[in-house]
Design a protein around this motif. Structure first.
Motif, mmCIF file in Angstrom:
data_model
loop_
_atom_site.group_PDB
_atom_site.id
_atom_site.type_symbol
_atom_site.label_atom_id
_atom_site.label_comp_id
_atom_site.label_asym_id
_atom_site.label_seq_id
_atom_site.Cartn_x
_atom_site.Cartn_y
_atom_site.Cartn_z
ATOM 1 N N SER A 191 0.855 -1.181 0.000
ATOM 2 C CA SER A 191 0.000 0.000 0.000
ATOM 3 C C SER A 191 0.895 1.237 0.000
ATOM 4 O O SER A 191 1.700 1.431 0.917
ATOM 5 C CB SER A 191 -0.905 0.003 1.233
ATOM 6 N N VAL A 192 0.756 2.066 -1.043
ATOM 7 C CA VAL A 192 1.647 3.204 -1.249
ATOM 8 C C VAL A 192 0.830 4.486 -1.321
ATOM 9 O O VAL A 192 -0.223 4.529 -1.977
ATOM 10 C CB VAL A 192 2.475 3.038 -2.548
ATOM 11 N N ALA A 194 1.961 -2.258 -6.721
ATOM 12 C CA ALA A 194 1.475 -1.677 -5.474
ATOM 13 C C ALA A 194 0.047 -1.162 -5.632
ATOM 14 O O ALA A 194 -0.406 -0.820 -6.729
ATOM 15 C CB ALA A 194 2.390 -0.532 -5.039
ATOM 16 N N ARG A 195 -0.660 -1.097 -4.508
ATOM 17 C CA ARG A 195 -1.969 -0.444 -4.448
ATOM 18 C C ARG A 195 -1.717 1.000 -4.047
ATOM 19 O O ARG A 195 -1.290 1.277 -2.921
ATOM 20 C CB ARG A 195 -2.868 -1.147 -3.426
ATOM 21 N N VAL A 196 -1.942 1.915 -4.980
ATOM 22 C CA VAL A 196 -1.468 3.286 -4.829
ATOM 23 C C VAL A 196 -2.624 4.257 -4.622
ATOM 24 O O VAL A 196 -3.630 4.217 -5.348
ATOM 25 C CB VAL A 196 -0.644 3.723 -6.058
ATOM 26 N N ARG A 200 -4.039 1.148 -12.223
ATOM 27 C CA ARG A 200 -5.135 1.651 -11.390
ATOM 28 C C ARG A 200 -4.554 2.409 -10.201
ATOM 29 O O ARG A 200 -3.729 1.875 -9.452
ATOM 30 C CB ARG A 200 -6.014 0.498 -10.912
ATOM 31 N N ILE A 201 -5.000 3.638 -10.047
ATOM 32 C CA ILE A 201 -4.559 4.479 -8.936
ATOM 33 C C ILE A 201 -5.778 5.169 -8.344
ATOM 34 O O ILE A 201 -6.626 5.696 -9.080
ATOM 35 C CB ILE A 201 -3.533 5.530 -9.406
ATOM 36 N N ASP A 230 2.539 1.095 3.569
ATOM 37 C CA ASP A 230 3.877 0.503 3.588
ATOM 38 C C ASP A 230 4.925 1.501 3.110
ATOM 39 O O ASP A 230 6.096 1.410 3.497
ATOM 40 C CB ASP A 230 3.929 -0.736 2.677
ATOM 41 N N LEU A 231 4.512 2.434 2.261
ATOM 42 C CA LEU A 231 5.445 3.416 1.703
ATOM 43 C C LEU A 231 4.711 4.725 1.464
ATOM 44 O O LEU A 231 3.609 4.732 0.908
ATOM 45 C CB LEU A 231 6.031 2.900 0.381
ATOM 46 N N VAL A 232 5.313 5.810 1.895
ATOM 47 C CA VAL A 232 4.791 7.151 1.616
ATOM 48 C C VAL A 232 5.837 7.898 0.810
ATOM 49 O O VAL A 232 7.016 7.980 1.209
ATOM 50 C CB VAL A 232 4.474 7.916 2.915
#
Length: 214
Positions: free
Chosen positions: A30-31, A50-52, A75-76, A93-95
């Motif tokens: 998850s980003v 990633a799911r952004v 897909r964003i 998980d990531l910003v």
């Protein structure tokens, strides 16, 4: 696609994209990409599976990011709002953050229009300090914040704030670039303030990496 008034990908975008490519992402990570602009970083993360979620305060940027995601075949989830407001209560998980960071002579006034992408108050930290305060709560255990800024806006202060918040933080990438039009336009003022020495003719960009302990 870059709409008028939307920040076009530049050297800071490329530097942060390189830092993103070095990160080992968990499956279906998850980003969050804050201040997404055209969505360039969000698209790069989505291409890695990633799911952004992408956020921007500019409606034009929101439209551009949606169009660029569709054109790229990824897909964003794109949200309009001020920094982390649209994702309150969520964790990632990531910003990724490419915020405004250029010191501005009219530091007491809120920037308007396209200047919102670069003007960041008298010390360049109008948004950086807020990210340092709020981003740690959005990171899952082991989650990472990747942030790009100029040396003009005190990266060591960013690192210090993030460490105070309990994160493991350090500058991990540096790149010197020719002055862009914004810095050239206020070069004399920056030298008068001591943010640029008389000998400097380049700006240094850095990536700060901060990790939430597991």
């Amino acid at each position: 696609m870059v709409l008028p008034g939307v920040y076009a990908p530049q050297e800071d975008t490329a530097l942060l994209t390189g830092a993103l490519s070095d990160e080992s992402l968990p499956p279906a990570a998850s980003v969050l990409d804050v201040g997404t602009g055209t969505g360039a970083l969000a698209v790069a993360a989505a291409r890695r599976g990633a799911r952004v979620t992408a956020v921007d305060v500019s409606w034009r940027a929101v439209c551009a990011a949606r169009v660029n995601a569709a054109r790229s075949g990824v897909r964003i989830r794109v949200r309009h709002g001020n920094l982390f407001t649209p994702v309150r209560g969520e964790t990632f998980d990531l910003v990724l953050a490419n915020p405004p960071y250029v010191p501005a002579p009219a530091g007491g006034r809120r920037p308007r229009g396209a200047a919102r992408a670069w003007d960041a108050g008298h010390d360049g930290r109008m948004v950086l300090d807020r990210i340092c305060r709020e981003a740690p709560a959005l990171l899952r255990p082991g989650g990472v914040l990747l942030l790009v800024q100029s040396a003009l806006s005190d990266p060591e202060r960013t690192v210090g704030h993030l460490r105070e918040a309990g994160l493991k933080a350090a500058v991990t990438r540096r790149r010197r670039i020719a002055f862009g039009p914004v810095v050239r336009g206020r070069e004399r003022w920056l030298r008068q303030r001591g943010l640029l020495s008389l000998a400097e003719n380049e700006e240094e960009l850095v990536v700060v990496r901060a990790e939430q302990p597991v």
